[in-house]
Write an enzyme that holds these catalytic residues in place. Structure first.
Site, PDB file in Angstrom:
ATOM      1  N   HIS A 172      46.421  71.025  38.037  1.00 17.90           N
ATOM      2  CA  HIS A 172      45.748  70.530  36.888  1.00 17.90           C
ATOM      3  C   HIS A 172      44.596  71.412  36.117  1.00 17.90           C
ATOM      4  CE1 HIS A 172      45.928  67.847  33.596  1.00 17.90           C
ATOM      5  NE2 HIS A 172      46.047  66.618  34.445  1.00 17.90           N
ATOM      6  N   ASP A 226      48.335  71.669  31.832  1.00 19.14           N
ATOM      7  CA  ASP A 226      47.981  70.357  31.401  1.00 19.14           C
ATOM      8  C   ASP A 226      49.223  69.481  31.448  1.00 19.14           C
ATOM      9  OD1 ASP A 226      45.545  70.707  30.544  1.00 19.14           O
ATOM     10  OD2 ASP A 226      46.152  71.636  28.426  1.00 19.14           O
TER      11      ASP A 226
END
Length: 435
Positions: A406, A410
């Site tokens: 992450h 995204d």
């Protein structure tokens, strides 16, 4: 007249002179033969003929250079024994490292005289491990083997003859007595093997030292969990069209090219095409503050081996066809299972695909292979009821999972990437339009 004493002394003097005259010429030939005549060569002694004596030097076999990042390993096995004759470049030992198995070959032809280390010892690059006495193969080597084999054959023939003769001499009643103990032995051995594998209420424990590869895998997986901000997204794929295409063309492709048409090639191609839309999937973090984006995709394919999981790399997958990818995966997979992987085969992957479906996995969350950003997990194909145009039908479905970092990727990008793969697999014709 001379006295008796004078006459006796005169005799002694004359005898001494005569012996001196005789002895002097007798010594000359002996001296000349020693200095002039060459000493004869011994060609026969007690049945031995044409004896020759040669002296060979001893050569040390050293641990070869393995890779820049590998300086030591564990000697896992000697492939020869002391006294064996080896040819040049013949395999003599195997060294296990945390990444690959390194083969040690003989630098010269000769006979192994000594092992300088033991199995399971840690050895370093350049360390001497074996001594070989240079020279040609022993002339009697083949003859000895033949002689060794002959008695065995004779014994077998004798035993066969005895077995044939025994039934004639023995009474029929004694035959079952011989067969019964054999059956009992087999039962005992089978019961022993079963007791070793499992015994009710047993509480035995066995401790096995982890090999270098397993230790390295554990270290890297734990590092991945501690470093990456891992998150997994899931989707499901209708495999009907891809399976139909495979069914139609797999035999023709195998006959013409020798390549087995599977699923990994299609998923690899779909991933490479989807990464053009979402390039961050193929990126990585460098030095903690820099993101590296690439215009190529090197896909690491997870392959299970007896020693652990390895990830050989398919280079420039974005430029290969589905069949080209399948051919490269087959080649790398065979090398991995045979334990002949090189460090270059596993270095530099930018994206990983792990197919747990070949082992029957239905669902799972793969772990990122650092410094990569994402890993695609494939699972088993199962017939499940799905709704198509308002009707419930049975379709071959596969769950797919994408674990991503992450910090780089995204959620929107990860879901879009996985959805694109789903669409390309459900309609493989689209791959022809997205080159």
């Amino acid at each position: 007249m001379l006295s008796r004493s004078v006459r006796s002394s005169m005799r002694r003097v004359s005898m001494a002179k005569s012996t001196a005259r005789v002895a002097a010429p007798a010594m000359a030939p002996v001296v000349r033969s020693l200095h002039v005549r060459p000493a004869p060569l011994i060609t026969s002694y007690k049945g031995l003929t044409n004896l020759t004596f040669q002296r060979f030097g001893s050569t040390a076999v050293k641990v070869p250079d393995m890779a820049e990042s590998i300086t030591e390993g564990t000697l896992s096995a000697f492939n020869k024994e002391v006294g064996d004759y080896v040819e040049v470049d013949e395999l003599v030992a195997t060294i296990e490292t945390d990444k690959i198995d390194v083969e040690v070959n003989a630098p010269v032809a000769g006979t192994i005289t000594e092992f300088l280390v033991n199995v399971e010892d840690t050895v370093e690059v350049g360390q001497e491990i074996i001594k070989i006495e240079e020279g040609a193969a022993p002339e009697g080597g083949a003859k000895k083997e033949e002689k060794k084999d002959e008695p065995k054959e004779e014994k077998k023939d004798e035993s066969k003859e005895e077995k044939k003769e025994e039934p004639k001499k023995e009474v029929k009643k004694e035959e079952p007595k011989k067969e019964e103990p054999k059956k009992e032995v087999k039962k005992e051995s089978s019961s022993e093997s079963s007791s070793q594998s499992f015994t009710a209420f047993s509480r035995k424990e066995e401790r096995v030292k982890m090999n270098r590869m397993r230790l390295r895998i554990a270290e890297r997986l734990k590092e991945s969990q501690n470093t990456a901000a891992s998150l997994t997204t899931f989707n499901e794929v209708d495999m009907s069209n891809l399976m139909e295409m495979r069914k139609l063309y797999k035999d023709e492709v195998l006959e013409k090219t020798g390549i087995k048409f599977g699923f990994m090639g299609a998923f690899s191609k779909a991933s490479a095409l989807a990464s053009k839309e979402i390039p961050a999937v193929n990126a990585s973090i460098e030095n903690g503050d820099t993101m590296v984006f690439r215009d190529y995709m090197d896909i690491s394919i997870a392959v299970s081996t007896p020693k652990g999981l390895v990830t050989p790399v398919v280079r420039n997958a974005e430029s290969l066809s589905i069949l080209d990818v399948e051919q490269e995966i087959a080649r790398l997979g065979k090398k991995a299972r045979d334990g002949k992987m090189s460090l270059e085969d596993m270095a530099g992957g930018t994206f990983t695909i792990s197919n747990g479906g070949v082992f029957g996995s239905l669902y799972g969350t793969p772990i990122i292979n650092l410094p990569q950003t994402a890993v695609l997990g494939l699972h088993g194909v199962k017939q499940r009821p799905v709704t198509v145009n308002g009707q419930i039908v049975s379709r071959p479905m596969m769950y797919i999972a994408l674990t991503y970092d992450h910090r780089v990727l995204d959620g929107r990008e990860a879901v879009t990437f996985l959805k694109t793969i789903k669409e390309l697999i459900e309609d493989p014709r689209k791959m022809l339009l997205l080159q």
